[in-house]
Motif scaffolding. Structure first.
Motif, PDB file in Angstrom:
ATOM      1  N   GLU A 226       0.825  -1.219   0.000  1.00  0.00           N
ATOM      2  CA  GLU A 226       0.000   0.000   0.000  1.00  0.00           C
ATOM      3  C   GLU A 226       0.854   1.263   0.000  1.00  0.00           C
ATOM      4  OE1 GLU A 226       0.123  -1.497   4.326  1.00  0.00           O
ATOM      5  OE2 GLU A 226       0.034  -2.341   2.295  1.00  0.00           O
ATOM      6  N   SER A 227       2.115   1.157   0.387  1.00  0.00           N
ATOM      7  CA  SER A 227       3.007   2.324   0.387  1.00  0.00           C
ATOM      8  C   SER A 227       3.349   2.785  -1.022  1.00  0.00           C
ATOM      9  CB  SER A 227       4.296   1.997   1.150  1.00  0.00           C
ATOM     10  OG  SER A 227       5.033   0.973   0.492  1.00  0.00           O
ATOM     11  N   GLU A 228       3.019   1.980  -2.032  1.00  0.00           N
ATOM     12  CA  GLU A 228       3.349   2.318  -3.417  1.00  0.00           C
ATOM     13  C   GLU A 228       2.228   3.053  -4.141  1.00  0.00           C
ATOM     14  OE1 GLU A 228       5.045  -0.983  -5.607  1.00  0.00           O
ATOM     15  OE2 GLU A 228       5.517  -2.027  -3.733  1.00  0.00           O
ATOM     16  N   VAL A 229       1.126   3.336  -3.426  1.00  0.00           N
ATOM     17  CA  VAL A 229      -0.049   3.925  -4.070  1.00  0.00           C
ATOM     18  C   VAL A 229       0.272   5.243  -4.763  1.00  0.00           C
ATOM     19  CG1 VAL A 229      -2.241   5.065  -3.558  1.00  0.00           C
ATOM     20  CG2 VAL A 229      -1.807   2.783  -2.680  1.00  0.00           C
ATOM     21  N   GLY A 230       1.018   6.109  -4.091  1.00  0.00           N
ATOM     22  CA  GLY A 230       1.313   7.421  -4.672  1.00  0.00           C
ATOM     23  C   GLY A 230       1.997   7.319  -6.023  1.00  0.00           C
TER      24      GLY A 230
ATOM     25  N   VAL B 225     -10.350   2.113  -1.458  1.00  0.00           N
ATOM     26  CA  VAL B 225      -9.621   1.462  -0.380  1.00  0.00           C
ATOM     27  C   VAL B 225     -10.635   0.604   0.384  1.00  0.00           C
ATOM     28  CG1 VAL B 225      -8.195   1.762   1.686  1.00  0.00           C
ATOM     29  CG2 VAL B 225      -7.986   3.360  -0.237  1.00  0.00           C
ATOM     30  N   GLY B 226     -10.677  -0.685   0.086  1.00  0.00           N
ATOM     31  CA  GLY B 226     -11.679  -1.542   0.706  1.00  0.00           C
ATOM     32  C   GLY B 226     -11.875  -2.813  -0.086  1.00  0.00           C
TER      33      GLY B 226
ATOM     34  N   CYS C 124      -7.244   0.492  -6.859  1.00  0.00           N
ATOM     35  CA  CYS C 124      -7.759   0.021  -5.583  1.00  0.00           C
ATOM     36  C   CYS C 124      -6.651  -0.494  -4.675  1.00  0.00           C
ATOM     37  CB  CYS C 124      -8.821  -1.055  -5.778  1.00  0.00           C
ATOM     38  SG  CYS C 124      -8.185  -2.669  -6.270  1.00  0.00           S
ATOM     39  N   VAL C 125      -6.925  -0.405  -3.376  1.00  0.00           N
ATOM     40  CA  VAL C 125      -6.150  -1.081  -2.340  1.00  0.00           C
ATOM     41  C   VAL C 125      -7.122  -2.065  -1.708  1.00  0.00           C
ATOM     42  CG1 VAL C 125      -4.843  -0.855  -0.198  1.00  0.00           C
ATOM     43  CG2 VAL C 125      -4.713   0.952  -1.939  1.00  0.00           C
ATOM     44  N   LEU C 126      -6.915  -3.347  -1.950  1.00  0.00           N
ATOM     45  CA  LEU C 126      -7.884  -4.369  -1.570  1.00  0.00           C
ATOM     46  C   LEU C 126      -7.736  -4.754  -0.096  1.00  0.00           C
ATOM     47  CD1 LEU C 126     -10.113  -6.220  -2.776  1.00  0.00           C
ATOM     48  CD2 LEU C 126      -8.324  -7.934  -3.119  1.00  0.00           C
ATOM     49  N   THR C 127      -8.861  -4.793   0.614  1.00  0.00           N
ATOM     50  CA  THR C 127      -8.828  -5.190   2.030  1.00  0.00           C
ATOM     51  C   THR C 127      -9.688  -6.414   2.326  1.00  0.00           C
ATOM     52  OG1 THR C 127     -10.686  -3.732   2.625  1.00  0.00           O
ATOM     53  CG2 THR C 127      -8.463  -2.784   2.728  1.00  0.00           C
ATOM     54  N   ILE C 128     -10.419  -6.897   1.335  1.00  0.00           N
ATOM     55  CA  ILE C 128     -11.264  -8.082   1.511  1.00  0.00           C
ATOM     56  C   ILE C 128     -11.133  -8.952   0.267  1.00  0.00           C
ATOM     57  CG2 ILE C 128     -13.609  -8.957   1.876  1.00  0.00           C
ATOM     58  CD1 ILE C 128     -14.343  -6.255   3.087  1.00  0.00           C
ATOM     59  N   ALA C 129     -10.814 -10.227   0.460  1.00  0.00           N
ATOM     60  CA  ALA C 129     -10.756 -11.164  -0.662  1.00  0.00           C
ATOM     61  C   ALA C 129     -12.133 -11.782  -0.839  1.00  0.00           C
ATOM     62  CB  ALA C 129      -9.719 -12.243  -0.387  1.00  0.00           C
TER      63      ALA C 129
ATOM     64  N   CYS D 129     -10.000  -1.855 -13.105  1.00  0.00           N
ATOM     65  CA  CYS D 129      -9.003  -1.074 -12.365  1.00  0.00           C
ATOM     66  C   CYS D 129      -7.692  -0.988 -13.146  1.00  0.00           C
ATOM     67  CB  CYS D 129      -8.744  -1.696 -11.004  1.00  0.00           C
ATOM     68  SG  CYS D 129     -10.097  -1.533  -9.824  1.00  0.00           S
ATOM     69  N   ARG D 130      -7.071   0.198 -13.093  1.00  0.00           N
ATOM     70  CA  ARG D 130      -5.757   0.359 -13.708  1.00  0.00           C
ATOM     71  C   ARG D 130      -4.694  -0.408 -12.906  1.00  0.00           C
ATOM     72  NH1 ARG D 130      -5.895   4.821 -17.220  1.00  0.00           N
ATOM     73  NH2 ARG D 130      -8.034   4.953 -18.023  1.00  0.00           N
ATOM     74  N   PHE D 131      -4.856  -0.411 -11.595  1.00  0.00           N
ATOM     75  CA  PHE D 131      -3.957  -1.184 -10.743  1.00  0.00           C
ATOM     76  C   PHE D 131      -4.722  -1.681  -9.525  1.00  0.00           C
ATOM     77  CE2 PHE D 131      -3.290   3.237  -9.258  1.00  0.00           C
ATOM     78  CZ  PHE D 131      -3.556   3.092  -7.897  1.00  0.00           C
ATOM     79  N   ALA D 132      -4.206  -2.766  -8.946  1.00  0.00           N
ATOM     80  CA  ALA D 132      -4.783  -3.321  -7.726  1.00  0.00           C
ATOM     81  C   ALA D 132      -3.638  -3.634  -6.765  1.00  0.00           C
ATOM     82  CB  ALA D 132      -5.580  -4.582  -8.029  1.00  0.00           C
ATOM     83  N   VAL D 133      -3.636  -2.955  -5.625  1.00  0.00           N
ATOM     84  CA  VAL D 133      -2.663  -3.199  -4.571  1.00  0.00           C
ATOM     85  C   VAL D 133      -3.251  -4.264  -3.644  1.00  0.00           C
ATOM     86  CG1 VAL D 133      -1.488  -2.196  -2.578  1.00  0.00           C
ATOM     87  CG2 VAL D 133      -1.672  -0.893  -4.719  1.00  0.00           C
ATOM     88  N   MET D 134      -2.533  -5.373  -3.464  1.00  0.00           N
ATOM     89  CA  MET D 134      -3.088  -6.512  -2.746  1.00  0.00           C
ATOM     90  C   MET D 134      -2.096  -6.999  -1.687  1.00  0.00           C
ATOM     91  SD  MET D 134      -4.673  -8.313  -6.176  1.00  0.00           S
ATOM     92  CE  MET D 134      -5.214  -9.801  -5.368  1.00  0.00           C
ATOM     93  N   ASN D 135      -2.322  -6.603  -0.452  1.00  0.00           N
ATOM     94  CA  ASN D 135      -1.513  -7.021   0.687  1.00  0.00           C
ATOM     95  C   ASN D 135      -2.364  -7.933   1.565  1.00  0.00           C
ATOM     96  OD1 ASN D 135      -0.057  -7.348   3.035  1.00  0.00           O
ATOM     97  ND2 ASN D 135       0.174  -5.167   3.474  1.00  0.00           N
ATOM     98  N   PRO D 136      -2.097  -9.244   1.580  1.00  0.00           N
ATOM     99  CA  PRO D 136      -2.913 -10.161   2.375  1.00  0.00           C
ATOM    100  C   PRO D 136      -2.990  -9.791   3.851  1.00  0.00           C
ATOM    101  CG  PRO D 136      -1.544 -11.394   0.847  1.00  0.00           C
ATOM    102  CD  PRO D 136      -1.078  -9.965   0.772  1.00  0.00           C
TER     103      PRO D 136
END
Length: 392
Positions: free
Chosen positions: A19-23, A96-97, A136-141, A171-178
């Protein structure tokens, strides 16, 4: 097998602290101002929103924010988001969700980029010509919306839940941190597992011949989700299990499981949408509650397909009786749902359906005289029968 086109334009950034790479990811899109769209307070309390805001600031990206997305995301908040984006001259939306937040972001993106009421898309009265770019920053699989072309919105007036599909909203990108899914309640984790499996099963149970390779991938995905869902019941912070399920959620709904076959059946999803619209039930739980009834209603049309599923997912031997094997497979899937505390009837959702409500659900599902399903085409009478059988 069918001809197919497979195009997945979403850039996936998977792993710890991503998620730190969002910017930098937003900056790559050449956008100047972002709407950060999110749900309740968990994203704020966990510090995730602050990390996202910091990353945007460090990249020199201006932003505004809008929270309040709930499961079965509401049209009224979509309208609020469109108004805010216009006022703030937003040119990128960052969700973000989970799937509900991403779906809401997609609807806002449609509303910003088209000159008509966004609900017209979901009500089948118009077609999207464009969509504001989404990340997006995914928080639910669960929903797979991070890589899908779909968005589902609920209109409060009348309790109507509708979906709209277009590649424009991917989505152009999806940030996925389990790790971001560690704190999910067990019920929500289980709902997500069912949704992922159902996205795969909707594409698996089709009347046409399919690619053996695609079948094998689908079967492996389903078995993987089942295995890891059971692990997470006792080990909610098991990183590997979270990662397996998160990646499965994306692969289940990014069109990979369509390759070589038709677009899918989707009757169970359509039936659940009406339950979600009327009673605000959790999507995955609603799917589990209606699937067995749907399966028993349609399997006669191609029992060999259900028998294959029973054999490859549950190792149930077929002794030349495809119908008997099919039923054993349906029962085994329902038993799995129970093992992760999911319902297998609508009554277990806390909804005691009346005959009048069954007819209303079926009428809404058949809006405009439409039929649903590909494995077996279902009319309004069929829909009512499935609701009735699923009542419990």
């Amino acid at each position: 097998m069918n001809n197919f086109v497979f195009h997945t334009p979403t850039k996936v950034i998977f792993g710890k602290n991503t998620e730190s790479e969002v910017g930098s990811l937003v900056k790559e899109q050449g956008c100047r101002k972002v709407l950060v769209h999110y749900g309740g307070q968990s994203a704020r309390k966990s510090g995730l929103l602050d990390r996202v805001f910091t990353s945007l600031q460090e990249a020199g990206i201006a932003y505004t924010s809008l929270g309040g997305v709930v499961p079965n995301p509401r049209l009224s908040l979509v309208y609020e988001g469109i108004e805010l984006c216009r006022k703030e001259h937003v040119d990128f939306i960052l969700a973000v969700g989970g799937g509900s937040v991403i779906d809401s972001a997609k609807a806002i993106g449609y509303g910003m980029a088209n000159d008509f009421d966004v609900w017209d898309l979901y009500d089948r009265k118009n077609t999207a010509k464009a969509c504001l770019p989404i990340g997006c920053v995914l928080t639910i699989a669960a929903a797979g919306s991070e890589m899908s072309d779909s968005s589902v919105i609920t209109k409060e007036e009348g309790g109507i839940k509708r979906g709209y599909n277009s590649p424009l909203c991917r989505c152009r990108f999806a940030v996925m941190n389990p790790e971001l899914t560690y704190t999910l309640p067990a019920y929500q984790t289980a709902c997500g597992a069912v949704d992922i499996m159902m996205h795969t099963m909707e594409r698996y149970f089709v009347p046409d011949d399919t690619l053996e390779l695609t079948d094998g991938m689908a079967e492996a995905l389903i078995r993987t989700v089942m295995h890891n869902a059971l692990i997470l019941k006792g080990e909610p912070q098991n990183y590997k299990a979270r990662a397996e399920i998160m990646w499965a959620g994306s692969l289940a709904h990014n069109s990979l499981m369509n390759c070589g076959g038709p677009n899918g059946d989707w009757a169970s999803h359509q039936l659940e949408h009406e339950l979600g619209g009327m009673f605000d039930v959790a999507h995955g739980a609603g799917l589990a509650a209606v699937w067995g009834s749907w399966a028993r209603y349609v399997f006669h049309d191609k029992p060999e397909r259900f028998a294959q599923f029973a054999s490859r997912i549950f190792d149930i031997e077929c002794h030349g009786n495809a119908r008997e094997t099919a039923l054993l497979g349906i029962e085994a899937m329902e038993e799995f749902y129970r093992s992760i505390d999911m319902p297998t009837t609508i009554r277990e959702l806390g909804v005691a359906l009346t005959e009048e409500q069954i007819e209303e659900l079926a009428a809404k599902c058949a809006f405009g005289g439409r039929t649903i399903g590909a494995f077996k085409t279902l009319n309004q009478e069929d829909m009512a029968a499935i609701y009735r059988n699923a009542r419990g």
